[in-house]
Design a protein around this motif. Sequence first.
Motif, PDB file in Angstrom:
ATOM      1  N   MET A 110      -9.663  -4.398  -0.057  1.00 16.27           N
ATOM      2  CA  MET A 110      -9.765  -2.941   0.018  1.00 16.27           C
ATOM      3  C   MET A 110     -10.948  -2.513   0.878  1.00 16.27           C
ATOM      4  SD  MET A 110      -8.704  -1.793  -3.833  1.00 16.27           S
ATOM      5  CE  MET A 110      -9.903  -2.865  -4.627  1.00 16.27           C
ATOM      6  N   PHE A 111     -12.039  -3.287   0.828  1.00 18.37           N
ATOM      7  CA  PHE A 111     -13.183  -2.998   1.697  1.00 18.37           C
ATOM      8  C   PHE A 111     -12.784  -3.087   3.173  1.00 18.37           C
ATOM      9  CE2 PHE A 111     -16.270  -5.128   4.460  1.00 18.37           C
ATOM     10  CZ  PHE A 111     -17.221  -4.131   4.578  1.00 18.37           C
ATOM     11  N   VAL A 112     -12.009  -4.120   3.514  1.00 20.89           N
ATOM     12  CA  VAL A 112     -11.566  -4.269   4.900  1.00 20.89           C
ATOM     13  C   VAL A 112     -10.767  -3.045   5.331  1.00 20.89           C
ATOM     14  CG1 VAL A 112     -10.036  -5.590   6.426  1.00 20.89           C
ATOM     15  CG2 VAL A 112     -11.625  -6.783   4.908  1.00 20.89           C
ATOM     16  N   GLY A 113      -9.895  -2.543   4.444  1.00 21.18           N
ATOM     17  CA  GLY A 113      -9.095  -1.369   4.771  1.00 21.18           C
ATOM     18  C   GLY A 113      -9.922  -0.113   4.905  1.00 21.18           C
ATOM     19  N   GLU A 114     -10.761   0.156   3.912  1.00 23.89           N
ATOM     20  CA  GLU A 114     -11.543   1.397   3.956  1.00 23.89           C
ATOM     21  C   GLU A 114     -12.514   1.393   5.130  1.00 23.89           C
ATOM     22  OE1 GLU A 114     -14.680   4.093   1.368  1.00 23.89           O
ATOM     23  OE2 GLU A 114     -13.276   2.789   0.320  1.00 23.89           O
TER      24      GLU A 114
ATOM     25  N   MET B  87      -4.612   0.502   6.980  1.00 27.94           N
ATOM     26  CA  MET B  87      -3.999   1.384   5.989  1.00 27.94           C
ATOM     27  C   MET B  87      -3.355   0.566   4.864  1.00 27.94           C
ATOM     28  SD  MET B  87      -4.416   4.622   6.700  1.00 27.94           S
ATOM     29  CE  MET B  87      -4.900   5.678   8.078  1.00 27.94           C
ATOM     30  N   PHE B  88      -2.705  -0.529   5.221  1.00 25.53           N
ATOM     31  CA  PHE B  88      -2.082  -1.391   4.215  1.00 25.53           C
ATOM     32  C   PHE B  88      -3.135  -1.937   3.262  1.00 25.53           C
ATOM     33  CE2 PHE B  88      -0.616  -5.366   2.486  1.00 25.53           C
ATOM     34  CZ  PHE B  88       0.747  -5.202   2.257  1.00 25.53           C
ATOM     35  N   THR B  89      -4.229  -2.461   3.802  1.00 26.74           N
ATOM     36  CA  THR B  89      -5.237  -3.055   2.934  1.00 26.74           C
ATOM     37  C   THR B  89      -5.974  -1.988   2.128  1.00 26.74           C
ATOM     38  OG1 THR B  89      -6.680  -3.189   4.888  1.00 26.74           O
ATOM     39  CG2 THR B  89      -5.598  -5.204   4.178  1.00 26.74           C
ATOM     40  N   TYR B  90      -6.044  -0.750   2.640  1.00 21.76           N
ATOM     41  CA  TYR B  90      -6.657   0.302   1.834  1.00 21.76           C
ATOM     42  C   TYR B  90      -5.712   0.762   0.724  1.00 21.76           C
ATOM     43  CZ  TYR B  90      -8.911   4.415   0.092  1.00 21.76           C
ATOM     44  OH  TYR B  90      -9.484   5.314  -0.771  1.00 21.76           O
ATOM     45  N   PHE B  91      -4.485   1.090   1.066  1.00 19.99           N
ATOM     46  CA  PHE B  91      -3.571   1.664   0.078  1.00 19.99           C
ATOM     47  C   PHE B  91      -2.792   0.602  -0.706  1.00 19.99           C
ATOM     48  CE2 PHE B  91      -3.901   5.443   2.938  1.00 19.99           C
ATOM     49  CZ  PHE B  91      -4.419   6.316   1.998  1.00 19.99           C
ATOM     50  N   THR B  92      -2.125  -0.317  -0.011  1.00 18.79           N
ATOM     51  CA  THR B  92      -1.235  -1.234  -0.716  1.00 18.79           C
ATOM     52  C   THR B  92      -2.018  -2.279  -1.507  1.00 18.79           C
ATOM     53  OG1 THR B  92       0.399  -0.853   1.017  1.00 18.79           O
ATOM     54  CG2 THR B  92       0.799  -2.690  -0.457  1.00 18.79           C
ATOM     55  N   ASP B  93      -3.147  -2.756  -0.968  1.00 22.55           N
ATOM     56  CA  ASP B  93      -3.983  -3.636  -1.775  1.00 22.55           C
ATOM     57  C   ASP B  93      -4.623  -2.882  -2.939  1.00 22.55           C
ATOM     58  OD1 ASP B  93      -3.925  -6.405  -0.790  1.00 22.55           O
ATOM     59  OD2 ASP B  93      -4.583  -5.540   1.091  1.00 22.55           O
ATOM     60  N   ARG B  94      -4.767  -1.579  -2.808  1.00 25.28           N
ATOM     61  CA  ARG B  94      -5.259  -0.788  -3.944  1.00 25.28           C
ATOM     62  C   ARG B  94      -4.207  -0.721  -5.049  1.00 25.28           C
ATOM     63  NH1 ARG B  94      -9.761   1.846  -3.988  1.00 25.28           N
ATOM     64  NH2 ARG B  94      -9.856   1.475  -1.744  1.00 25.28           N
ATOM     65  N   ASP B  95      -2.940  -0.644  -4.665  1.00 26.21           N
ATOM     66  CA  ASP B  95      -1.895  -0.808  -5.677  1.00 26.21           C
ATOM     67  C   ASP B  95      -2.066  -2.147  -6.376  1.00 26.21           C
ATOM     68  OD1 ASP B  95       0.968  -0.692  -6.890  1.00 26.21           O
ATOM     69  OD2 ASP B  95       0.992  -2.490  -5.634  1.00 26.21           O
ATOM     70  N   GLY B  96      -2.358  -3.203  -5.590  1.00 29.75           N
ATOM     71  CA  GLY B  96      -2.593  -4.510  -6.186  1.00 29.75           C
ATOM     72  C   GLY B  96      -3.727  -4.480  -7.185  1.00 29.75           C
ATOM     73  N   LYS B  97      -4.791  -3.778  -6.865  1.00 28.39           N
ATOM     74  CA  LYS B  97      -5.910  -3.654  -7.799  1.00 28.39           C
ATOM     75  C   LYS B  97      -5.448  -3.065  -9.125  1.00 28.39           C
ATOM     76  CE  LYS B  97      -9.736  -0.466  -8.659  1.00 28.39           C
ATOM     77  NZ  LYS B  97     -10.609   0.594  -8.092  1.00 28.39           N
TER      78      LYS B  97
ATOM     79  N   THR C 225     -11.646 -10.228  -8.300  1.00 28.15           N
ATOM     80  CA  THR C 225     -12.894 -10.422  -7.556  1.00 28.15           C
ATOM     81  C   THR C 225     -12.617 -10.577  -6.068  1.00 28.15           C
ATOM     82  OG1 THR C 225     -12.870 -12.840  -7.813  1.00 28.15           O
ATOM     83  CG2 THR C 225     -13.946 -11.566  -9.552  1.00 28.15           C
ATOM     84  N   GLU C 226     -11.456 -11.134  -5.722  1.00 27.95           N
ATOM     85  CA  GLU C 226     -11.097 -11.314  -4.322  1.00 27.95           C
ATOM     86  C   GLU C 226     -10.429 -10.065  -3.754  1.00 27.95           C
ATOM     87  OE1 GLU C 226     -10.353 -16.126  -4.428  1.00 27.95           O
ATOM     88  OE2 GLU C 226      -8.774 -14.826  -5.199  1.00 27.95           O
ATOM     89  N   GLU C 227      -9.695  -9.342  -4.589  1.00 33.98           N
ATOM     90  CA  GLU C 227      -8.972  -8.152  -4.120  1.00 33.98           C
ATOM     91  C   GLU C 227      -9.922  -7.081  -3.604  1.00 33.98           C
ATOM     92  OE1 GLU C 227      -5.142  -6.889  -3.343  1.00 33.98           O
ATOM     93  OE2 GLU C 227      -5.633  -8.633  -4.564  1.00 33.98           O
ATOM     94  N   ALA C 228     -11.134  -7.021  -4.172  1.00 41.29           N
ATOM     95  CA  ALA C 228     -12.095  -5.997  -3.756  1.00 41.29           C
ATOM     96  C   ALA C 228     -12.402  -6.090  -2.265  1.00 41.29           C
ATOM     97  CB  ALA C 228     -13.378  -6.125  -4.579  1.00 41.29           C
TER      98      ALA C 228
END
Length: 475
Positions: A246-250, A207-217, A240-243
Amino acid sequence: MSAIDYSQKIPNNVNLNSDRVLQRALEQWQPNFLSWWGDMGPEGSHQHDVYLRTATSAEPSGWAHFDYVKMPDYRWGIFLSPQVQDRKIHFGEHMGEDVWQEVPGEHRANLRRIIVTQGDTEPASVEQQRHLGLTAPSLYDLRNLFQINVEEGRHLWAMVYLLHRYFGRDGREEADALLQRRSGQEDNPRILGAFNEQTPDWLAFFMFTYFTDRDGKFQLCALAESSFDPLARTTKFMLTEEAHHMFVGESGVSRVIARTCELMKKHNVEAPDQVRALGAIDLQTIQRYLNFHYSVTLDLFGADQSSNAATFYNTGLKGRYEETKRGDDHLLKDRGYKILNVVDGKLVEKEVPMLNALNEVLRDDFIKDSEAGVGRWNKVIEKAGLPFRLTVPHKAFNRQIGTLSGVRIAPDGRPVSQEEWNAKASEWMPTAADRAYVASLMGRVVEPGQYANWISAPLSGINKQPLDIPYVRFN
């Protein structure tokens, strides 16, 4: 200047060896970084050989070289996207002027603040996740965790380079402080609240990597528009690395859902306690985790009305998401934007100057993007023939910053009394019992190609590799 020089002690594509003073300063910071990594990086991992991706250039064709690496030996460095010749400022009061290659004195404090805040999130997430490797559901997932960790470390290097190169003594002191704060530490916490929350289990991590890393995006996309060209180029490469994060989270949440649905169909059960008896995570608990992580992430965008946001835009420090694709005048002097307010116990819309509502504009862009992924999770449930659907809670739910701070709003957007909130909170947010149950499922799986009972296998391996290779080798 897109090639990365790996012959240097600090790999870079910024000709670091031409500035000996800067090079020496960063080489003095490097041992402190490695000491921090040794203390706060992934627990018990320093001798593992990990199948990691490393950039060899900042061009799209060169940022993904794969090989086994021990994480303390990972070639962290300083990588900027190639410079665009004759780039112009395209929003705010300086629109049409050349972008800045040095920091204008009048914007020095605000730029430093932006860079420090972004930089502080990078080591914070590593600290939040440092124990997760001990309970990884597969070697595939363990490797993905470690890939995210080393890339967050490199993103820290990106911000530290800017601080050292452009902010002198103040910048060096700020760079040192980035290694001194600690996530969740009472007397010296990380700057932003969400980065002081624990990430105690893998559902929370996904959930963190889906939502909070999306804030980072979205924050990085806004900074990639900056008139300060070194910041814009730095954040473009970070994206390029942040994508992958988010993939890991989703995909992680999707795999948890898929396994839950598979077991529900196989055993013909629906009630949460029946699902838990099968060693799976019930969909209701997944919904509560979603509610928590989504609402905490919404606060990261800041207050709905902000004079700082207006200043950052007017002065060209930080644009909007996809600024160049927007069809307005990029000045926004006469434009309004609707935000939410609470009047007589009801949520109502209120129009304010858009310049002051740019945090809300970015938050609304994030919401649209987040909803799309939740829709894809629902397709997994729908494909299984189950009636349950995950929902994104109302953006006023569980907010702690801005006009909506502390206002009691149900996930469906209804204002509720404190009494109703207290009575229903256990239906809306993860309880201690939920977290204890999820924690009880967490046990490290180390056999190649094997996965914990509560999560399904991914659809494909990393870098087109088979799913059953040892993505992490224990030494």
